[in-house]
Scaffold this motif. Structure first.
Motif, mmCIF file in Angstrom:
data_model
loop_
_atom_site.group_PDB
_atom_site.id
_atom_site.type_symbol
_atom_site.label_atom_id
_atom_site.label_comp_id
_atom_site.label_asym_id
_atom_site.label_seq_id
_atom_site.Cartn_x
_atom_site.Cartn_y
_atom_site.Cartn_z
ATOM 1 N N GLY A 1 37.802 45.727 42.102
ATOM 2 C CA GLY A 1 36.487 45.688 42.739
ATOM 3 C C GLY A 1 36.402 46.687 43.880
ATOM 4 N N PRO A 2 35.263 46.745 44.566
ATOM 5 C CA PRO A 2 35.078 47.713 45.656
ATOM 6 C C PRO A 2 35.993 47.420 46.846
ATOM 7 N N VAL A 3 36.269 48.445 47.621
ATOM 8 C CA VAL A 3 37.049 48.298 48.850
ATOM 9 C C VAL A 3 36.328 47.319 49.789
ATOM 10 N N GLY A 4 37.089 46.436 50.386
ATOM 11 C CA GLY A 4 36.507 45.472 51.317
ATOM 12 C C GLY A 4 36.080 44.179 50.683
ATOM 13 N N THR A 5 36.177 44.088 49.334
ATOM 14 C CA THR A 5 35.821 42.844 48.647
ATOM 15 C C THR A 5 37.088 42.123 48.199
ATOM 16 N N ASP A 6 36.921 40.882 47.791
ATOM 17 C CA ASP A 6 38.022 40.091 47.238
ATOM 18 C C ASP A 6 37.484 39.313 46.051
ATOM 19 N N PHE A 7 37.590 39.910 44.860
ATOM 20 C CA PHE A 7 37.156 39.272 43.618
ATOM 21 C C PHE A 7 38.384 38.683 42.926
ATOM 22 N N ASP A 8 38.227 37.514 42.322
ATOM 23 C CA ASP A 8 39.333 36.823 41.652
ATOM 24 C C ASP A 8 38.917 36.431 40.238
ATOM 25 N N LEU A 9 39.915 36.064 39.406
ATOM 26 C CA LEU A 9 39.597 35.655 38.039
ATOM 27 C C LEU A 9 40.491 34.484 37.623
ATOM 28 N N ASP A 10 39.929 33.621 36.762
ATOM 29 C CA ASP A 10 40.644 32.485 36.189
ATOM 30 C C ASP A 10 40.542 32.554 34.664
ATOM 31 N N LEU A 11 41.608 32.073 33.993
ATOM 32 C CA LEU A 11 41.654 32.060 32.541
ATOM 33 C C LEU A 11 41.724 30.618 32.041
ATOM 34 N N PHE A 12 40.904 30.288 31.018
ATOM 35 C CA PHE A 12 40.852 28.947 30.433
ATOM 36 C C PHE A 12 41.033 29.048 28.915
ATOM 37 N N ASP A 13 41.574 27.983 28.303
ATOM 38 C CA ASP A 13 41.680 27.981 26.852
ATOM 39 C C ASP A 13 40.368 27.497 26.226
ATOM 40 N N SER A 14 40.359 27.324 24.905
ATOM 41 C CA SER A 14 39.125 26.960 24.201
ATOM 42 C C SER A 14 38.635 25.565 24.547
ATOM 43 N N ASN A 15 39.514 24.760 25.157
ATOM 44 C CA ASN A 15 39.125 23.406 25.583
ATOM 45 C C ASN A 15 38.784 23.348 27.065
ATOM 46 N N SER A 16 38.588 24.516 27.662
ATOM 47 C CA SER A 16 38.238 24.642 29.092
ATOM 48 C C SER A 16 39.374 24.192 30.011
ATOM 49 N N VAL A 17 40.608 24.238 29.528
ATOM 50 C CA VAL A 17 41.773 23.886 30.339
ATOM 51 C C VAL A 17 42.269 25.155 31.051
ATOM 52 N N TYR A 18 42.466 25.039 32.373
ATOM 53 C CA TYR A 18 42.915 26.183 33.172
ATOM 54 C C TYR A 18 44.320 26.611 32.749
ATOM 55 N N LEU A 19 44.526 27.929 32.587
ATOM 56 C CA LEU A 19 45.828 28.461 32.183
ATOM 57 C C LEU A 19 46.483 29.297 33.273
ATOM 58 N N GLU A 20 45.739 30.219 33.868
ATOM 59 C CA GLU A 20 46.321 31.176 34.810
ATOM 60 C C GLU A 20 45.211 31.759 35.675
ATOM 61 N N GLY A 21 45.583 32.375 36.787
ATOM 62 C CA GLY A 21 44.592 33.002 37.652
ATOM 63 C C GLY A 21 45.205 34.133 38.457
ATOM 64 N N ALA A 22 44.365 34.985 39.025
ATOM 65 C CA ALA A 22 44.794 36.092 39.883
ATOM 66 C C ALA A 22 44.000 36.017 41.183
ATOM 67 N N TYR A 23 44.729 35.881 42.314
ATOM 68 C CA TYR A 23 44.069 35.648 43.606
ATOM 69 C C TYR A 23 44.654 36.546 44.698
ATOM 70 N N HIS A 24 45.068 37.738 44.341
ATOM 71 C CA HIS A 24 45.693 38.615 45.321
ATOM 72 C C HIS A 24 44.660 39.128 46.333
ATOM 73 N N ASP A 25 45.169 39.565 47.498
ATOM 74 C CA ASP A 25 44.290 40.119 48.527
ATOM 75 C C ASP A 25 43.991 41.594 48.274
ATOM 76 N N THR A 26 44.757 42.220 47.404
ATOM 77 C CA THR A 26 44.537 43.639 47.103
ATOM 78 C C THR A 26 44.371 43.808 45.596
ATOM 79 N N TYR A 27 43.690 44.877 45.210
ATOM 80 C CA TYR A 27 43.501 45.173 43.789
ATOM 81 C C TYR A 27 44.645 46.037 43.277
ATOM 82 N N PRO A 28 44.977 45.958 41.999
ATOM 83 C CA PRO A 28 44.324 45.097 41.015
ATOM 84 C C PRO A 28 44.804 43.647 41.125
#
Length: 620
Positions: free
Chosen positions: A74-101
């Motif tokens: 994402g752009p400099v100065g922002t903090d965008f994160d992502l989460d991954l879910f399976d087909s049953n909407s069960v959480y699998l993994e996520g990325a929450y770092h302070d820097t990109y990527p």
């Protein structure tokens, strides 16, 4: 006329159906997991805030089984994160770092549909979501570490991990171990140690190399090591070896310490009974403070990593304080020496913010000190620290016109002693018989801001009475129209040998003090209180002429000076007199024998007067 209801029901149902379809069509793609946007591997661009109620955006992807890397930028100065879910909407993994990527790996992912939620923790703007198949590389993940052994291991940053990290595994026996990481100049690589349960049990994340991690009492087993690139890239060396705790007997065997308190005991293990420490410091100002048992004298010395002497704290009273400003990023050596005595000591090292608190007080000496208010303290004050020998001292504060600055004196334990709270400058205090020791001073703006001058000097009164007024025992009335230094009045009085007491009362809001001098104008004693009456007791005076100096150290107005003989009472004495009775309750052994006759004479005289008044009234 008969109406066919079916004719009316059908159009209504038709309208409802198309309205429902229109509503579905109007739903924004990506606003929910049920309405996720379908994507494929590769790059997908999007914008935050998204269409969902929480400003996120949802995606759906169908994958065959395998390994995948998921990455978000994402752009400099922002903090965008992502989460991954399976087909049953069960959480699998996520990325929450302070820097990109922001990225993570999924290993042996099964075939099927998956959902991705991209959201903002800070900021807005466009982003790129990247999903691609991943070929495993040794050291790329905690489940695929590179096996290493005791000794040196060389590697390269950036590593194969999603954040440029690399993973190692080592089998260790029971014992103590030292992990040391060295990287190129201008870089910052950190190391993290995990046990077989995946728990982080230590970190080497200093600002300078080597990054050192000491792990004590490790149990036998496998341990995971992760090395992350914080700044820069290049070749690194990781050294792992058994660790024998240093004894502090020499600079080469100095005990590693960090900011905070370190407790030790002298005599130490060194040749001169000293103890050596080593600490890594960052750029800035540092304060070192040493305290030891009463009756001892311990000193501290500071050296650079090449054993070049920098400075020392060698006071004869505790705390021994050393403040080093503009220090460079490096390792430093500290030696604690016993000059006299032995026992437990406390060495405290903190970042130094001058004047913010008593622990960061600015060290000063006798003379004038310039400053500015508001200061760095919690309530805008500024703190000072001074070591004084026993004696009499004068403290004075002057601030800009229209302001009201006060100052307060504390002992070595920051217990308040006295303060100056006047409304006029100079704010002044004279303190007699101050004990030898360390003292704290805080200066606070009650009203206004600006520069001030604070001075501390040894008080040596040098009287120059150009004119004195003769007075006798009893009350003397006076008036000040000017504060010190012009505001002073001199008196002289002839006294017989004995004990006397002087009492001074001034107008409300003033600060009048009195001093006593002998016939040669040598200072005898003084009283410098802040509440009236100011009382000075003078015992065993010789028959002579004495001089009394009344000073205004704050305010103008009237005063009353009372000088009387002093009769100390060792037992409780109370005299109760009324219009009908004259009763004395007194212990005769509590009053000097030379002074009992005047008291009884005065009571008898008072009784005679009452009797005369009663007789005259009766005759009328």
């Amino acid at each position: 006329m008969r109406v066919n209801v079916k004719i009316f029901i059908f159009p209504i149902l038709l309208i409802f159906f198309f309205s429902f379809q229109y509503t579905l069509i109007q739903a924004d793609p990506g606003d929910s997991i049920q309405n996720a946007i379908s994507i494929t591997t590769g790059n997908t661009d999007g914008t935050l805030p998204g269409p969902a109620s929480d400003n996120s955006v949802w995606y759906k992807i169908s994958l065959s089984s395998g390994n995948y890397i998921w990455s978000l930028t994402g752009p400099v100065g922002t903090d965008f994160d992502l989460d991954l879910f399976d087909s049953n909407s069960v959480y699998l993994e996520g990325a929450y770092h302070d820097t990109y990527p922001d990225s993570f790996l999924t290993i042996d992912l099964g075939s099927g549909s998956y959902y991705i939620n991209v959201y903002t923790s800070s900021g807005t703007g466009t982003f790129t979501l990247s999903i691609s198949a991943y070929t495993r590389v040794p050291g790329d993940y905690y489940d695929n570490p590179i096996r290493i052994n005791i000794g040196n291991t060389t590697g390269t940053m950036l590593g194969p991990g999603t954040s440029g990290e690399i993973y190692y595994v080592i089998t260790l026996s029971n014992g103590n171990y030292k992990f040391s990481l060295q990287g190129p100049g201008g870089t910052d690589f950190d190391l993290f140690l995990f046990n077989s349960d995946g728990e982080n049990i230590g970190t080497g994340d200093g600002d300078i190399y080597p990054d050192i991690l000491i792990a004590m009492d490790l149990a036998a087993g496998n341990y995971l090591i992760a090395i992350f690139p914080i700044v820069g890239s290049g070749t690194f060396m990781l050294n792992i070896n058994t660790y024998i705790p240093p004894t502090g007997d020499s600079p080469a065997n100095a005990i590693p310490i960090t900011l905070g308190e370190t407790v030790g005991e002298l005599p130490g293990p060194g040749i001169a009974e000293e103890t050596w420490y080593i600490i890594s410091l960052s750029t800035g100002d540092v304060k070192l403070s040493l305290t030891g048992p009463a009756g001892t004298d311990f000193n501290l010395e500071l050296f650079d990593n090449e054993l070049n002497f920098i400075d020392a704290a060698e006071n004869t009273s505790y705390p021994d304080i050393l403040i080093v400003t503009d220090i460079e990023v490096a390792n430093y050596l500290i030696a604690i020496h016993p000059i006299s005595g032995s026992g437990v000591y406390s060495l405290t090292i903190t970042l130094y913010e001058p004047g913010k608190s008593s622990s960061d007080a600015i060290v000063i000496s006798l003379g004038d000190i310039g400053g500015n208010l508001p200061g760095p303290g919690l309530i805008g004050e500024i703190w000072y620290f001074i070591s004084l020998n026993a004696g009499d001292y004068q403290f004075s504060l002057i601030g800009p016109g229209g302001t009201d600055f006060n100052f307060y004196l504390y002992d070595n334990f920051t217990n308040p002693i006295i303060g100056a709270y006047g409304n006029e400058y100079p704010e002044s205090l004279i303190i007699s018989f101050l004990e030898s020791g360390s003292y704290y001073i805080s200066i606070l703006a009650i009203n206004g801001t600006g520069d001030f001058t604070f001075s501390i000097s040894i008080y040596e009164p040098e009287p120059e009475p150009t004119q004195t007024m003769r007075i006798e025992l009893g009350e003397t009335f006076g008036n000040f129209t000017n504060p010190a230094p012009d505001g002073e009045i001199w008196y002289n009085i002839s006294l017989l040998a004995g004990d006397y007491q002087c009492s001074l009362i001034g107008s409300e809001g003033t600060n009048f003090d009195l001093e006593l001098y002998d016939s040669t104008l040598t200072y005898v004693s003084g009283i410098y209180g802040y509440t009236y009456p100011d009382i000075l007791t003078m015992l065993d005076l010789e028959t002579s002429i004495y001089y009394i100096n009344i000073q205004s150290n704050g305010g103008v107005g009237n005063f009353t000076l009372t000088i009387s003989e002093y009769f100390p009472l060792t037992n409780t004495t109370s005299i109760i007199i009324s219009s009908t009775t004259a009763t004395e309750i007194i212990s005769t052994d509590s009053i000097k024998s030379t002074s009992s006759t005047p008291i009884f004479f005065n009571i008898a005289l008072f009784a005679l007067i009452l009797n005369s008044l009663f007789f005259l009234r009766k005759k009328r």
